[in-house]
Design a protein around this motif. Structure first.
Motif, mmCIF file in Angstrom:
data_model
loop_
_atom_site.group_PDB
_atom_site.id
_atom_site.type_symbol
_atom_site.label_atom_id
_atom_site.label_comp_id
_atom_site.label_asym_id
_atom_site.label_seq_id
_atom_site.Cartn_x
_atom_site.Cartn_y
_atom_site.Cartn_z
ATOM 1 N N LYS A 193 0.829 -1.208 0.000
ATOM 2 C CA LYS A 193 0.000 0.000 0.000
ATOM 3 C C LYS A 193 0.863 1.258 0.000
ATOM 4 N N ILE A 194 1.919 1.257 0.808
ATOM 5 C CA ILE A 194 2.816 2.418 0.865
ATOM 6 C C ILE A 194 3.643 2.518 -0.417
ATOM 7 N N GLY A 195 4.100 1.389 -0.929
ATOM 8 C CA GLY A 195 4.979 1.389 -2.094
ATOM 9 C C GLY A 195 4.318 1.896 -3.355
ATOM 10 N N LEU A 213 10.742 8.413 -0.387
ATOM 11 C CA LEU A 213 11.586 7.572 0.471
ATOM 12 C C LEU A 213 10.751 6.480 1.131
ATOM 13 N N ALA A 214 9.517 6.821 1.515
ATOM 14 C CA ALA A 214 8.649 5.823 2.152
ATOM 15 C C ALA A 214 8.364 4.665 1.208
ATOM 16 N N GLY A 272 11.587 -3.370 2.336
ATOM 17 C CA GLY A 272 11.018 -4.195 3.395
ATOM 18 C C GLY A 272 10.236 -5.366 2.840
ATOM 19 N N LEU A 273 9.454 -5.104 1.793
ATOM 20 C CA LEU A 273 8.674 -6.166 1.163
ATOM 21 C C LEU A 273 9.571 -7.215 0.533
ATOM 22 N N SER A 274 10.615 -6.776 -0.171
ATOM 23 C CA SER A 274 11.480 -7.704 -0.908
ATOM 24 C C SER A 274 12.361 -8.516 0.032
ATOM 25 N N VAL A 275 12.988 -7.841 0.995
ATOM 26 C CA VAL A 275 13.965 -8.503 1.857
ATOM 27 C C VAL A 275 13.276 -9.328 2.944
ATOM 28 N N PHE A 276 12.310 -8.715 3.621
ATOM 29 C CA PHE A 276 11.714 -9.371 4.792
ATOM 30 C C PHE A 276 10.466 -10.186 4.444
ATOM 31 N N SER A 277 9.494 -9.561 3.778
ATOM 32 C CA SER A 277 8.223 -10.242 3.538
ATOM 33 C C SER A 277 8.264 -11.205 2.357
ATOM 34 N N THR A 278 9.377 -11.236 1.620
ATOM 35 C CA THR A 278 9.491 -12.184 0.508
ATOM 36 C C THR A 278 10.663 -13.134 0.736
#
Length: 333
Positions: A62-64, A248-249, A256-262
């Motif tokens: 949503k933020i991206g 930046l957000a 965050g999505l790529s590294v952590f949530s994926t």
């Protein structure tokens, strides 16, 4: 005091972490040892972490997509996550398949598991709240059961599963139904796009059964890389990313999505598949619903209407009925 010879501090730290936690230990010896109470506690904690990581993914999206177009956003997600998984595979001493047949299967899996659903969800979340996206997307076990019952028929149809399917579909109708009664608005089509993405995930779960002979991280990395190969050229043509000015957000949300949530989520997921089994691991499907809704409420200020709350309860109940194993009665001695 351990010395770090001939390797970077980061590499040595990751190896120490993996050695001490057993995160990447998929050897037959590791899978055959009896689980201790500490092992079970660790696995349950990791299950909670996995639910948080996948529940947070909808807020990241949503933020991206506020300042990054969906195609470019997902192209970057698949490229970054695929590269991280490929590095982990190389570090574990594994090798990607070299035959064309395997890569054709990876490409088809990419369409079902990343290219189509990732992009549909990212596009939908430009108008749909992250919390609603979490609820609708959590119904994938229900659609997986429906597809298996209609096509492959490798799982028995039980009354409990039928009740779960009915509850899940009722939840979807409660959430989407108010939009349908109000006319075919843009948000309705966005919600239907998330349902289509969920059906794609269900198809990917069924097709993924054909990768049983491979280490699970190989098709995960292969499908991500194939997804990047498909989406990056499309991004260059459609969005011309060099002309974009993302905030930046949005950039931090993408990372965050790529590294952590994926990438990290896949690592934890495959660890739990070896320890808790597929049924135990799928329980995160209903754990991540309240977590995802809560994260959206805290960080995005989202709220759910009464009908959406009732729909969420139906979805959670339906998915729980589909995934919680039935206890078998003990045999009399």
């Amino acid at each position: 005091m351990r010395r770090y010879d001939n390797s970077t501090v980061a590499e040595a730290f990751c190896r120490d972490l993996a050695y001490n936690s057993g995160l990447f230990d998929h050897s037959p010896k590791a899978s055959q040892r009896m689980p201790t109470r500490n092992d079970t506690t660790t696995d349950l904690a990791l299950l909670g972490v996995l639910a948080v990581l996948w529940g947070a993914s909808y807020t990241f999206i949503k933020i991206g997509v506020e300042t990054i177009p969906p195609i470019t956003f997902i192209a970057a997600r698949t490229l970054i996550a695929g590269a991280i998984l490929l590095a982990i595979i190389h570090w574990r001493g594994l090798a990607m398949p070299s035959d064309a047949a395997s890569w054709r299967r990876f490409a088809f899996q990419a369409c079902l598991n990343s290219v189509v659903p990732f992009t549909l969800i990212a596009a939908a979340e430009r108008s749909v709240d992250a919390g609603l996206a979490t609820i609708l997307n959590a119904t994938s076990p229900i659609f997986t059961f429906l597809l298996t019952a209609l096509i492959t028929r490798h799982e028995p149809v039980t009354l409990r599963k039928l009740v779960g399917v009915g509850a899940g579909i009722a939840g979807i109708c409660l959430i989407i139904g108010t939009e349908a009664l109000g006319g075919l608005g843009h948000e309705l089509w966005a919600q239907l796009a998330i349902v289509v993405a969920t059906i794609c995930y269900a198809g990917a779960a069924i097709f993924g059964r054909g990768f049983k002979g491979l280490d699970p991280m190989l098709p995960a990395a292969g499908s991500m890389l194939c997804g990047a190969v498909m989406l990056v050229p499309l991004s260059l043509v459609v969005d011309q990313p060099w002309t974009l000015t993302p905030s930046l957000a949005s950039i931090l949300a993408l990372l965050g999505l790529s590294v952590f949530s994926t990438a990290l989520a896949f690592v934890i997921y495959f660890r739990l598949i070896h320890t808790l089994g597929s049924v135990g691991t799928t329980s995160q499907a209903y754990l991540r619903v309240p977590i995802g809704v809560g994260i959206g409420a805290v960080f995005l200020g989202e709220t759910l209407g009464p009908t959406a709350w009732l729909g969420m309860a139906c979805v959670v109940a339906g998915v729980a009925a589909m995934t919680i194993p039935v206890r078998k009665p003990a045999l009399a001695r």
